[in-house]
Each structure stands twice: as C-alpha cells, then as structure tokens.
Enzyme design. Structure first.
Site, mmCIF file in Angstrom:
data_model
loop_
_atom_site.group_PDB
_atom_site.id
_atom_site.type_symbol
_atom_site.label_atom_id
_atom_site.label_comp_id
_atom_site.label_asym_id
_atom_site.label_seq_id
_atom_site.Cartn_x
_atom_site.Cartn_y
_atom_site.Cartn_z
ATOM 1 N N GLU A 137 -56.677 11.651 23.173
ATOM 2 C CA GLU A 137 -57.418 11.138 24.327
ATOM 3 C C GLU A 137 -56.635 10.042 25.046
ATOM 4 O O GLU A 137 -56.665 9.943 26.283
ATOM 5 C CB GLU A 137 -58.778 10.614 23.871
ATOM 6 C CG GLU A 137 -59.713 11.738 23.416
ATOM 7 C CD GLU A 137 -61.067 11.229 22.962
ATOM 8 O OE1 GLU A 137 -62.060 11.490 23.658
ATOM 9 O OE2 GLU A 137 -61.127 10.566 21.901
ATOM 10 N N GLU A 183 -62.615 15.818 16.157
ATOM 11 C CA GLU A 183 -63.837 15.048 15.903
ATOM 12 C C GLU A 183 -65.015 15.898 15.424
ATOM 13 O O GLU A 183 -65.879 15.415 14.691
ATOM 14 C CB GLU A 183 -64.246 14.292 17.182
ATOM 15 C CG GLU A 183 -63.380 13.110 17.527
ATOM 16 C CD GLU A 183 -62.145 13.487 18.344
ATOM 17 O OE1 GLU A 183 -61.457 12.582 18.814
ATOM 18 O OE2 GLU A 183 -61.874 14.705 18.494
ATOM 19 N N ALA A 213 -58.798 7.532 15.510
ATOM 20 C CA ALA A 213 -59.579 6.362 15.116
ATOM 21 C C ALA A 213 -59.099 5.820 13.768
ATOM 22 O O ALA A 213 -58.585 6.556 12.924
ATOM 23 C CB ALA A 213 -61.054 6.718 15.041
ATOM 24 N N GLY A 256 -58.500 10.373 18.991
ATOM 25 C CA GLY A 256 -58.309 9.306 19.968
ATOM 26 C C GLY A 256 -56.884 9.198 20.449
ATOM 27 O O GLY A 256 -56.627 8.774 21.580
#
Length: 701
Positions: free
Chosen positions: A103, A123, A59, A100
């Site tokens: 992911e 996270e 992020a 992210g």
C-alpha cells in the site's frame, strides 16, 4: 530510517529489521523525512527504498492489539500524504512488498522494481482487508479483476505480472546496483518533466469487465471462503473503487476495515497467525541450541506414506533415500512418486526439468548399510510396535552417531520405542498427515529422553520442507488423534441413538468443517480407525462395550468406506448416497446394547461432538501433552479440517465462553444416564478456568 540527498533526489531508506514492519517509529520516521524532503528546495523528487532484502513486510505484528497500532500517524494518513505530494515520489521496490508495504508503494507516483520482487495484499488471511488505500488504489492501477483476485486471495504476484497489470511501471535489470538504477529512473522522469500522479485522477477501467463479473466472482470463491467475513467486504471495497471518487472510496474502505476488525473471524484468524509462530517456541529449551545438520535423509517404507514423506524432502532439494525390503515394492513406490510429479507438471506447476531434478535426488535401496551416513531417518512402516522395534534395532546398529531416528506413528508410544535401543536421545516422533506431500501439519512427538538439539533440528527441518510444526508430548494419539477420539466416539454414539450419517455430516459441515465425521471416516477408511482402536482396547472397550459399535460392525462387514464403495454411504465414483442399511444396523445394535433411539436435534449433535473435543483438549493441555492451547488449535486447523474462521476448538471455546461449554457437558452428563456419567466428565482445567472467568489462552502449564 536513513535519509540522504543525492543531487536533486532525496533517498529515504527503510531500515527497521527484520522486515521493515510499519510500526509507529517507522511511520513517524517516514513522515519526518518526507517533511524534510518537501522543505528542501534542492530536492525535486523522493525515492523510497529498503536497506533489507525485502522492501516492506507490512504492519508491525508486535503492535497488534496495542495503542501503538492506532497511534498517529496511522498508515492510511502516511499513504495519503505520499499520494498528495507536490514532488515526485518513486517507490524503489527491491524485494517483497506485502500488505502495508504494498500500500505504501501504491501511494507513490511511480513504482520501480527489481525483477525478483513479489507484491501482495495478504490482509484477508488475518480476517481483514487492506486498510491503507489498497482496495482503492490497486483497482485504479491494475483493474478490478486483478485487484479483486489479489485482495480476496491474499496471494502475492511476481514482478512480471505486476508490470503487465500496471502495478509496477518499470523493472530494473537483474544485475547491477539497484538503488543507482532507481535513482537513474527517477532522474529520467524529472528530465522528461513527468508530472506527479495521483490515483484521485484515475478511474477504474471497466470497459472490458465481463457482465455480472462480481456476482460470478462471488460464486467462484464461495466454497473456499465459506464462513469467513472479510472476503465479501474485500469485494465490496473494490466495487466502491469503481463507484466512488478516491476520497469517498477511502472512507468506505475504512468503514469496511473497521467492520472486519471486530469480528470473531478476525480474532480467530489472527489467533492462528500467532499460534503458528508460538508453536516453535519450546518452554525450557534454549532456542540458540546448535542444530544438527540434515543434508541426507532416509525413509523406511516405500508405500503411500513413505513416498509422500520423501517428496517433501525432494521438493526442498535434500538428498533422499527410500529403503524397502522388496525391490518390487521399491519400484512401485518410485513409480508413484514420478507419476505424482508428472501430474503436477501437466498442471503447469512444475517444469519437466524440475521433475527430473527432484527425481535425481531420490535414491532407492534394499540394504540398510546404504543409509549408514544419513542425518535423519524416518520409519514409515506398518503401525505395529513390534515391527517398528525391529526396524529401530537395525537402525541403532547401522546409523552413524547423532543420526535422528524418527517414527511416523499416529498413536504408538514413542518412549517405549526409544527405550528399545541404545540411543533414546536421538528418537523422536514425526507424525506426517496423509497425503504427506500435501498436508501442512507435522506433529513432532517429543519423547521423555529426546535431546533438545534433536527436537529443535526437527522443528527447523519441518519449516524447511514447508510444514507447520507442533510439538506434542507422549500419550496415546498425542495431540491430534487423542483429542479426535471423543469427537468420533460421540458421532458413532449419536448414530446408535437415532441420528443419521447425513444429519451429522450436515451439522458439522454447516459449522464449518471441511466434511462431517461419517464422510471423513469413509474417506480415511473404516478399517484404519478399527485397527487404531485395537492398540488401546482396554481404554475404550473396557469402559463401554458399545464403544463405536456401528464402526466396528461396518468393519466386520468389510464396508471400509470409499475404497470399497460402501461405508456409511454408498459410493458410485465420487458420488455418494445414503444407505438405509446403515440405520437398520444402528437400530439392531442399539437394541443389542440397550440404547434407546430417539429424535436427535442438530444442537445436540454439535455440542456433543465439538464440546467433547474441547473437553479432551483441556485434558491434553493440563497434562502438558500440549504446551499451550493454541498448539491444539494449530493441529486442528492444519491437520483435521477444523474451520479457520473459528480459530480451532480451543479458540472457539474461548470465544463462546468456557462456562457455555461446561454447562452443556454437565447437561448431557445428567441427561444421558450411565453413558453420560461415564463419558461426560468435565476436565478439571475446564471447570477451574470457567469458575475463574478465564480462557484457555490464559493458561500456562
């Protein structure tokens, strides 16, 4: 983001320095170029890679708390689109893929990686769980055990482990053009008519999952995750991956993610994340100031602290010399360093070759002339100003111009030390915490005449040796020990008034501290605190003859804590038990000093210790000893065992409201008679901010 078509493959290259943060512009670009590739009949497959040294850091932290973080397309939607692509999608992971970024790769059909990469989902360290499918896709690819370990720890794994776990499908050769290799791998998939692959078609393999795995796993991490909210939700999300189809699992993940987002723990952990980064920014100092080189370091003193400090530099590959006036002491100190490394090697954390490489960087001498050419020297001798001045006088004579002269003091006046030599601009405090080779915090004490380049050099050096640097101004105890003093004072006073060591310990442990104050004092050494107070007698004993009377009495009786087997507790090895003699001593001292003993509530213990710590933090902030309240939080969470899920004392005060803290302090000021009038004076800054309805984080000195 860059886009090109090579033959029948579309190459999408993330190019958003410095870490390819998945902010709104990059998410929009991925969507746009994905649409372009789908619409191009020539394109049969897509490869997503990076122009940077890393693949994607996750992020964009600059979007935290802004509308952009929630703007469409969100990362979950981007990942879902990649998952559902009718054309083959390959993630070409050339470097770190975190959060992210990991992911994003998991949502692709296949993953091709350079052998140096690491992948991870950190996270949980921000009080969250992976919210773009990580908790659902990772278990399907790697299994529940690997997934739950990675997600609850936040720790990345290397490429080989990722390959073995099924997270990565193939590794590139270490040498050669990585992008060309990724394109060749993708072409081979096309040539073999390899089908697109979706996690929706995969289930979590539980055939070899141990019985009661999740219950046992919860027990195994209970101590480490005590007080945190997110780890349990991470486990629930992985359980959902086993029990639910992908689409429903993704919905469950979002529910759990949203539950984490609104918690005090998430706010606290994110506060600390930003606090560590803010601590390196010094008001009024140009960050582009040229730094001094630090290629050679010397440590004065070969004892426990000196040896521990030296290990930090050896670990970073820096030539290090230890100086001591006694060859016997040097030999003993070097032996301890080698033994520490050998213990680490036996645990599998170092190879024998690495041990020898570190030891080869270590030099020892009894002659100051041998350290004349070092770039940084750190004095780690006895905490006595006269002794330190003698050391600095010699360093002033022998060290080359520009050498940074640092003192590892925990309380003494750095300005007084600097004024005793001819180059005060080169003098700085470097307060390492014990054990120095383990503790992350480094309190950097900026003297009144410390040069800007010396200050910035030590900040950079701290990061090089993997420390968390926080800059403090000059006062007794700087940030950490000064703010600690009223915390310790109240614990000692509460013992006089009738609380037991065990009760105080339990209250503070239940609050989230690593250990309560009596246990901490026993661990550090009751004599250490006593000697520290002797350096500032008037400030403490001049105001209150009963000041820490119980600690002083135990010191007089040579009950120094764990090292002597008796302190506040009786120790038998690592086991401890309560000592009724301590309460008898407390009763006698209470009578001697006119203190009435009574039953003390847990709430009073918590408020009098933690709130007075906060009050002193407000004083430190207003005086400019700390540049920002988050610096105090960084010190306390990295050096004093303050619970990370509280975010530090100042963040905790902001969370519960400064008016709550102020009201309690005023209550005890009224209830505790003369003692309350003397010690429970609210800091003016606390009163001011509470009256204005503001927080400590709103205050800028």
């Amino acid at each position: 983001m860059n886009y090109e078509v090579r033959g029948n493959i579309a190459l999408l290259t993330l190019n958003s320095p410095p870490v390819n943060g998945l902010g709104l512009p990059l998410r929009q670009a991925i969507n746009e170029h994905f649409d372009k590739a789908l619409a191009d009949d020539q394109v049969q497959a897509l490869v997503i890679t990076s122009a940077a040294k890393l693949f994607c850091g996750g992020a964009d932290i600059s979007e935290f708390g802004t509308d952009k973080a929630l703007a469409e397309p969100g990362l979950p939607a981007v990942c879902d689109r990649l998952e559902a692509s009718p054309k083959l999608v390959v993630a070409a992971i050339n470097g770190m893929a975190l959060g992210g970024g990991c992911e994003l790769a998991l949502a692709c059909d296949y993953r091709f990686a350079h052998p140096s990469v690491k992948v991870g989902l950190p996270e949980v360290n921000l009080g969250l769980l992976p919210g773009a499918g990580g908790t659902q896709r990772l278990p399907r690819l790697a299994g529940a055990e690997v997934a739950v370990q990675m997600i609850t720890s936040g720790a990345p794994i290397n490429a080989k482990k990722a390959l073995d776990a099924g997270i990565v499908d193939q590794l590139a050769e270490a040498e050669g053009d990585f992008v060309e290799a990724a394109l060749a791998y993708t072409q081979s998939l096309l040539d073999q008519n390899t089908p697109v692959r979706t996690c929706a078609e995969l289930s979590v393999d539980t055939a070899e999952l141990p019985e009661n795995f999740f219950a046992d796993f919860r027990k195994s991490i209970a101590r480490r995750t005590r007080g945190f909210f997110a780890p349990e939700r991470c486990i629930q999300a992985v359980e959902a991956a086993i029990e639910l189809p992908l689409a429903e699992g993704l919905k469950k993940e979002q529910e759990l993610f949203q539950a984490c987002m609104s918690t005090p723990q998430a706010r606290a952990q994110q506060h600390l994340f930003f606090a560590e980064r803010a601590a390196t920014k010094i008001p009024g100092v140009d960050p582009k100031t040229p730094l001094r080189p630090v290629n050679k370091v010397a440590i004065i003193g070969s004892g426990t602290m000196g040896g521990g400090i030296a290990m930090n530099f050896l670990n970073a590959g820096i030539d290090t010399t230890i100086l001591d006036l006694s060859q016997e002491a040097l030999d003993r100190g070097l032996g301890v360093i080698r033994k520490n490394y050998e213990i680490t090697a036996k645990k599998g954390k170092l190879t024998e070759q690495q041990v020898e490489e570190r030891m080869a960087l270590l030099n020892a001498t009894t002659e100051y002339a041998d350290i004349a050419d070092v770039d940084l020297v750190i004095e780690a001798v006895f905490e006595n100003m006269d002794i330190k001045k003698k050391v600095f006088a010699t360093l002033d004579e022998v060290c080359k111009p520009g050498t940074i002269l640092a003192t590892n003091t925990s309380t003494l006046d750095v300005d007084e030390l600097a004024a005793s030599i001819s180059r005060p601009q080169d003098v700085i405090g470097l307060h390492f915490f014990s054990p120095a080779n383990v503790m992350r915090l480094l309190e950097i004490v900026r003297g009144g005449k410390t040069a800007d380049d010396a200050l910035l050099t030590t900040i950079k050096m701290a990061q090089t040796i993997k420390k968390v640097p926080v800059v403090a101004g000059v006062c007794w105890g700087f940030i950490g020990n000064r703010v600690l003093e009223p915390y310790g004072r109240e614990a000692a006073r509460l013992l006089l008034e009738g609380a037991t060591p065990a009760q105080i310990d339990k209250v503070l442990y239940d609050f989230g501290l690593a250990m309560g104050l009596p246990s901490m004092i026993d661990l550090a050494g009751i004599d250490v605190g006593y000697l520290t107070r002797q350096g500032n007698k008037e400030a403490f004993y001049g105001r209150d003859p009963a000041y820490t009377a119980i600690c002083d009495k135990l010191n007089e009786l040579e009950r120094f804590g764990q090292k002597t087997g008796r302190g506040f507790y009786i120790y038998e090895g690592r086991d401890k038990k309560e000592d009724p003699e301590v309460m008898q001593l407390a009763a006698e001292l209470a009578k001697e000093h006119g203190v009435t003993q009574r039953e003390i509530s847990d709430q009073e213990i918590l408020e009098r210790t933690i709130y007075m710590l906060i009050n002193e933090g407000a004083q430190v902030l207003e005086e400019g000893i700390a540049y920002r309240s988050s610096d105090i939080d960084t010190v306390y969470c990295n050096g004093y065992g303050f619970p990370g899920h509280r975010g530090g004392p100042m963040q905790y005060a902001d969370e519960i409201g400064l008016d709550t803290v102020l009201a309690a302090i005023n209550k005890y000021r009224n209830e505790l008679g003369k003692y309350g009038e003397e010690w429970f004076k609210p800091a003016p800054l606390l009163e001011k901010l509470a009256a204005e309805g503001k927080r400590f984080k709103d205050y800028a000195a």
